[in-house]
Design a protein around this motif. Structure first.
Motif, mmCIF file in Angstrom:
data_model
loop_
_atom_site.group_PDB
_atom_site.id
_atom_site.type_symbol
_atom_site.label_atom_id
_atom_site.label_comp_id
_atom_site.label_asym_id
_atom_site.label_seq_id
_atom_site.Cartn_x
_atom_site.Cartn_y
_atom_site.Cartn_z
ATOM 1 N N THR A 124 42.273 52.533 29.913
ATOM 2 C CA THR A 124 43.118 51.643 30.559
ATOM 3 C C THR A 124 42.513 49.711 29.796
ATOM 4 N N VAL A 125 43.522 49.047 30.252
ATOM 5 C CA VAL A 125 43.301 47.923 29.301
ATOM 6 C C VAL A 125 43.447 47.435 30.862
ATOM 7 N N TYR A 126 42.348 46.023 31.383
ATOM 8 C CA TYR A 126 43.131 45.510 32.533
ATOM 9 C C TYR A 126 43.147 43.801 32.382
ATOM 10 N N GLU A 127 44.196 42.965 32.881
ATOM 11 C CA GLU A 127 44.138 41.609 33.218
ATOM 12 C C GLU A 127 42.753 41.471 33.688
ATOM 13 N N GLY A 128 42.049 40.948 32.917
ATOM 14 C CA GLY A 128 40.555 40.280 33.829
ATOM 15 C C GLY A 128 41.286 38.598 34.098
ATOM 16 N N ARG A 129 40.486 37.827 33.626
ATOM 17 C CA ARG A 129 40.441 36.129 34.570
ATOM 18 C C ARG A 129 42.668 36.147 34.269
ATOM 19 N N GLY A 130 42.591 35.267 34.891
ATOM 20 C CA GLY A 130 43.762 34.990 35.520
ATOM 21 C C GLY A 130 44.346 33.491 34.573
ATOM 22 N N GLY A 131 45.029 33.385 34.927
ATOM 23 C CA GLY A 131 45.836 32.200 33.696
ATOM 24 C C GLY A 131 47.507 32.856 33.346
ATOM 25 N N GLY A 132 47.858 34.565 33.515
ATOM 26 C CA GLY A 132 48.525 35.275 32.158
ATOM 27 C C GLY A 132 48.028 35.506 30.863
ATOM 28 N N LYS A 133 48.948 37.185 30.885
ATOM 29 C CA LYS A 133 47.427 37.916 30.081
ATOM 30 C C LYS A 133 48.038 37.560 28.830
ATOM 31 N N ASP A 134 49.438 37.045 28.767
ATOM 32 C CA ASP A 134 50.040 36.448 27.218
ATOM 33 C C ASP A 134 49.537 35.660 26.616
ATOM 34 N N ARG A 135 48.567 34.735 27.479
ATOM 35 C CA ARG A 135 48.400 33.537 27.029
ATOM 36 C C ARG A 135 46.408 33.566 26.735
ATOM 37 N N PHE A 136 46.398 31.712 26.248
ATOM 38 C CA PHE A 136 45.092 31.831 25.539
ATOM 39 C C PHE A 136 44.014 31.317 26.882
ATOM 40 N N VAL A 137 43.532 32.363 27.511
ATOM 41 C CA VAL A 137 42.967 31.378 29.229
ATOM 42 C C VAL A 137 41.017 31.225 28.870
ATOM 43 N N LEU A 138 41.276 30.434 28.462
ATOM 44 C CA LEU A 138 39.162 30.025 28.981
ATOM 45 C C LEU A 138 38.577 30.393 29.508
ATOM 46 N N GLY A 139 37.963 31.789 29.237
ATOM 47 C CA GLY A 139 37.437 32.414 30.138
ATOM 48 C C GLY A 139 35.889 31.952 30.232
ATOM 49 N N ALA A 140 35.400 32.824 30.808
ATOM 50 C CA ALA A 140 33.258 32.560 31.441
ATOM 51 C C ALA A 140 32.406 33.636 30.886
#
Length: 248
Positions: A124-140
């Motif tokens: 099962t895949v979970y969305e992690g960091r917020g900002g939109g799973k379909d967008r390119f979010v800068l993670g940590a």
């Protein structure tokens, strides 16, 4: 051609160039204003897997106090583990993610969960960091190399080969195939430049990495666990297949 016609073409051409450009620029911290432009089809070489959203797993949005930062399409994918015991029940994964988000904010000092996506041992895949799973979010997730990359964390420790189920391998490959930028072979190599001195590469120096790499390949750590790291070639091959790259 009339002067009026030339003026119309000159006015329209810059707009067309913006609309068809396939790599969004790095945005400043904060949500973009105005309507969101749909991403061009070529930025999605493989279809997205089914993803459990933050709302569905119960992310605490009040923990987030900073605007989201966006980056370019992923040039690399870094595979992590969360170091939880491998014998968890997959039904407990949402609660584990909520606890992990609180730890990343409270103990690590980040504004949100660090990983862009988390995958449990059931696939099962979970969305992690917020900002939109379909967008390119800068993670940590991979210090020095968070720009233009995606961090995928496997829920577990994965030190025992028997603890790396096929469902997990497939799900990670699906996310990698979906998020990597157009024209990228998941089995290939990529040159990236470090943005700080906290990895094995000093700030400003280049590093040549596997497109699908393990956290330990660039940072001094045992992450993503010996067993999962040994499965990276299989993940690369499956991601390439999903993108239509075929075998080699």
């Amino acid at each position: 051609m009339s002067p009026q016609r030339l003026a119309v073409i000159a006015a329209v051409l810059p707009i067309a160039l913006v609309v068809t450009w396939d790599a969004p620029p790095l945005l400043p911290r904060g949500e973009a204003t105005g309507p969101r432009r749909p991403l061009p089809a070529e930025e999605r070489p493989a279809p997205p897997p089914e993803v459990v959203t933050r709302a569905e797993w119960g992310a605490d949005e009040e923990l987030r106090t900073e605007p989201v930062t966006y980056t370019g399409p992923a040039r690399a994918v870094f595979i992590h583990h969360t170091n939880h015991p491998d014998d968890y029940d997959c039904a407990d994964a949402p609660a584990m993610l909520r606890s992990m988000q609180a730890d990343h904010v409270g103990a690590q000092g980040w504004d949100d969960i660090g990983y862009n996506f988390v995958v449990d041992k059931c696939g099962t895949v979970y969305e992690g960091r917020g900002g939109g799973k379909d967008r390119f979010v800068l993670g940590a997730h991979t210090t020095g190399f968070n720009m233009d990359s995606v961090g995928i964390a496997a829920l577990g420790a994965f030190t025992d080969p028997a603890a790396v189920p096929g469902e997990l391998i497939t799900a990670i490959a699906e996310v990698a195939a979906w998020k990597l930028r157009p024209g990228t072979d998941p089995r290939g190599r990529v040159r990236m430049v470090s943005t700080n001195d906290d990895s094995r590469v000093p700030e400003g120096d280049p590093a040549e990495l596997d497109v699908v790499a393990g956290h330990r390949d660039i940072v001094q750590t045992d992450c993503p666990g010996d067993a999962l790291h040994a499965q990276l070639p299989e993940i690369r091959q499956e991601a390439a297949r999903l993108r239509g790259a075929g075998g080699r």
